[in-house]
Write an enzyme that holds these catalytic residues in place. Structure first.
Site, PDB file in Angstrom:
ATOM      1  NE  ARG A 168      -3.436   0.304   2.557  1.00 15.09           N
ATOM      2  CZ  ARG A 168      -3.718   0.707   3.795  1.00 15.09           C
ATOM      3  NH1 ARG A 168      -3.613  -0.133   4.808  1.00 15.09           N
ATOM      4  NH2 ARG A 168      -4.104   1.935   4.031  1.00 15.09           N
ATOM      5  CG  HIS A 218      -6.541   7.592  11.491  1.00 15.89           C
ATOM      6  ND1 HIS A 218      -7.674   7.237  10.780  1.00 15.89           N
ATOM      7  CD2 HIS A 218      -6.986   7.961  12.725  1.00 15.89           C
ATOM      8  CE1 HIS A 218      -8.743   7.391  11.544  1.00 15.89           C
ATOM      9  NE2 HIS A 218      -8.359   7.838  12.724  1.00 15.89           N
ATOM     10  CB  CYS A 262      12.054   1.382  16.143  1.00 17.22           C
ATOM     11  SG  CYS A 262      12.580   0.071  17.267  1.00 17.22           S
ATOM     12  CB  THR A 278     -14.632  10.551   6.261  1.00 20.47           C
ATOM     13  OG1 THR A 278     -14.716   9.601   7.335  1.00 20.47           O
ATOM     14  CG2 THR A 278     -15.248  11.860   6.704  1.00 20.47           C
ATOM     15  CG  ASN A 283     -18.920  10.892   1.633  1.00 15.24           C
ATOM     16  OD1 ASN A 283     -17.704  10.937   1.824  1.00 15.24           O
ATOM     17  ND2 ASN A 283     -19.594   9.760   1.670  1.00 15.24           N
TER      18      ASN A 283
END
Ligand code: BJW
Length: 264
Positions: free
Chosen positions: A82, A135, A143, A206, A231
């Site tokens: 992705r 996000h 890490c 969204t 939308n």
């Protein structure tokens, strides 16, 4: 509430052009026209909509910390695929219009905050400044032990162990927010501040199903902001916003920009 596209564009454009502070929340739909799959869409040939990722993949097996612990190699492969798709994608007219809207608002002395749930960095590449990544980012990895961040190049990414000289026991994971994880504190603070002080809040692309972002429109509305949704289809927030623009963001956002600042 108005949802006739032309009237809704005019109605929202007038509010946008006179706003002191604008906050915009984006989701996967804004990148759909760049060829990046959304999460929950049903395939639709008429609108050339690709099926969302969760049609073919189980989020519990890929987008949770437990999934990574159980099979880090599988999760790494899926995210790397992705990641490379995002690097190859090109920002579309919707991303570009949002960057232009920001410049227009700021040139008029207003404040602008772009809150995105997207991890693809296409807003940055379209010229948006100060993007708040709720996000995280798929372009950046970190890490699991040291938190050290790394941006792999465009080639296939196989390196699982953290390259840190300080702690080689860590694994590299995508710097995204999985289900059950907290959103970055700084991003949440920026969202809260924008929601409190904006006079126009727009939700773009969204499905408004994933929290806490799904609650932002309601919170902005409760604080007195004029709210709108752009939308492809109705969502759980369509009934509570002041204006609904139903269609593709790559078409509607440039029209909104032109209607708000016609001299452009
Ligand atoms: C177009 C278009 C075009 C198409 N033009 N439009 C309160 C109630 C219930 C549950 C919870 C709650 N609070 C927290 C939770 C749990 C959970 C949650 O919300 N679950 C729900 C599913 C119920 N939330 C979390 O776990 C969050 N963490 C958290 O809250 O921490 C505290 C906490 C933890 C545990 C319990 C309680 C509190 C973290 C959420 C992380 C989400 N992560 C993902 C994956 C990111 C990494 C990756 O990329 O793999 O983020 S999931 C996925 O969904 C991704 C997206 O950012 C997110 C939202 O999806 P989005 O952007 O809306 O996409 P779609 O596909 O759903 O919708 C696209 C829309 O576009 C559609 O409507 C189309 O019609 C439209 N569209 N083409 C315009 N051209």
């Amino acid at each position: 509430m108005t949802n006739d596209p032309t009237n809704a564009i005019r109605y929202l454009a007038a509010r946008l052009a006179s706003a002191r502070e604008v906050a915009i929340l984006t989701g996967a739909g804004v990148s759909a026209e760049s060829g990046i799959r959304t999460f929950r869409d049903a395939a639709d040939e008429a609108t050339r909509t690709m099926a969302g990722l969760w049609k073919d993949f189980d989020p519990a097996k890929l987008a949770t910390p437990e999934a990574f612990d159980a099979d880090p190699a599988l999760v790494t492969r899926w995210y790397d695929l992705r990641r490379r798709g995002c690097l190859a994608a090109i920002p579309n007219a919707g991303h570009v219009a949002l960057a232009d809207i920001q410049r227009r608002v700021e040139a008029g002395g207003g404040r602008f905050t772009l809150l995105t749930q997207n991890v693809d960095r296409l807003h940055h590449r379209a010229g948006s400044a100060g993007v708040v990544e709720l996000h995280g980012s798929i372009i950046q990895w970190r890490c699991t032990l040291t938190g050290q961040k790394l941006t792999p190049d465009a080639a296939e990414f196989r390196a699982l162990p953290c390259p840190s000289p300080f702690d080689a026991r860590g694994l590299l994971r995508p710097d995204v927010v999985w289900f059950g994880e907290m959103l970055p504190e700084a991003a949440l603070d920026a969202a809260e501040a924008a929601i409190k002080s904006c006079d126009v809040f727009i939700s773009v692309g969204t499905s408004a199903q994933v929290f806490p972002a799904a609650g932002f429109v309601r919170a902005a509305s409760a604080n007195g902001a004029f709210t709108a949704e752009v939308n492809r289809e109705p969502t759980p927030i369509s009934g509570l916003v002041d204006a609904c623009l139903h269609g593709a963001s790559g078409e509607l956002l440039p029209r909104l920009l032109a209607a708000a600042w016609p001299s452009r």
